[in-house]
Scaffold this active site. Structure first.
Site, mmCIF file in Angstrom:
data_model
loop_
_atom_site.group_PDB
_atom_site.id
_atom_site.type_symbol
_atom_site.label_atom_id
_atom_site.label_comp_id
_atom_site.label_asym_id
_atom_site.label_seq_id
_atom_site.Cartn_x
_atom_site.Cartn_y
_atom_site.Cartn_z
ATOM 1 N N GLU A 34 0.831 -1.206 0.000
ATOM 2 C CA GLU A 34 0.000 0.000 0.000
ATOM 3 C C GLU A 34 0.867 1.260 0.000
ATOM 4 O O GLU A 34 1.426 1.640 1.032
ATOM 5 C CB GLU A 34 -0.933 0.012 1.216
ATOM 6 C CG GLU A 34 -1.874 -1.184 1.279
ATOM 7 C CD GLU A 34 -2.843 -1.259 0.122
ATOM 8 O OE1 GLU A 34 -3.192 -0.200 -0.448
ATOM 9 O OE2 GLU A 34 -3.246 -2.380 -0.233
ATOM 10 N N GLU A 75 -6.520 4.137 7.303
ATOM 11 C CA GLU A 75 -5.895 3.669 6.058
ATOM 12 C C GLU A 75 -5.786 2.146 6.051
ATOM 13 O O GLU A 75 -6.004 1.510 5.011
ATOM 14 C CB GLU A 75 -4.515 4.294 5.871
ATOM 15 C CG GLU A 75 -3.857 3.929 4.556
ATOM 16 C CD GLU A 75 -4.637 4.411 3.345
ATOM 17 O OE1 GLU A 75 -4.907 3.575 2.438
ATOM 18 O OE2 GLU A 75 -4.974 5.603 3.274
ATOM 19 N N GLU A 82 -10.375 -2.727 0.461
ATOM 20 C CA GLU A 82 -9.954 -2.829 -0.941
ATOM 21 C C GLU A 82 -9.442 -4.224 -1.271
ATOM 22 O O GLU A 82 -9.769 -4.781 -2.321
ATOM 23 C CB GLU A 82 -8.896 -1.781 -1.248
ATOM 24 C CG GLU A 82 -9.442 -0.372 -1.283
ATOM 25 C CD GLU A 82 -8.376 0.669 -1.582
ATOM 26 O OE1 GLU A 82 -7.173 0.310 -1.660
ATOM 27 O OE2 GLU A 82 -8.748 1.842 -1.739
#
Length: 129
Positions: A34, A75, A82
């Protein structure tokens, strides 16, 4: 009588040790996969010490540093959403797209809140009303 899931742990010290290991695996995965997480960690590595130095009280220090930790937490949750959405289907699906957009919106709102907290604490020191 209900049966417990074979996927649930039984508790105790072993569970805590394993949970800690899984948490470290998650942080490692976020770091490797990420880019946004890596950018936010880099920014936090600069701003958390700065916030601890600039805060005039324990409360201010906790707010300045804690907001940055909150950005990282949100996050991580966004990245989990995701990853799960991508695992479910590589094809475009409106609900999966919505889930990703909602996670992204959560990160945006957390970043805006973080900026507002930092400004509310620091701006009055340089520009008194």
């Amino acid at each position: 009588m209900t049966q417990s899931s074979p996927y649930k742990s039984t508790g105790g010290l072993i569970r805590i040790v394993r949970a800690f290991g899984y948490s470290l695996q998650g942080l490692g995965a976020a770091w490797r996969h990420e880019a946004a997480f890596r950018q936010e960690v880099a920014l936090s590595a600069i701003l958390i010490p700065l916030g601890l130095w600039l805060g005039n009280s324990t409360t201010e220090r906790l707010l300045l540093a804690g907001m940055l930790v909150l950005v990282l937490v949100v996050e991580l949750v966004n990245s989990a959403i995701e990853a799960l959405a991508d695992a479910v289907s590589a094809d475009h699906h409106p609900l999966l797209g919505r889930a990703k957009d909602l996670g992204s919106a959560a990160v945006l709102l957390t970043l805006l809140l973080t900026g507002a907290v930092w400004m509310s604490i620091l701006v009055p020191r340089w520009w008194p009303a």
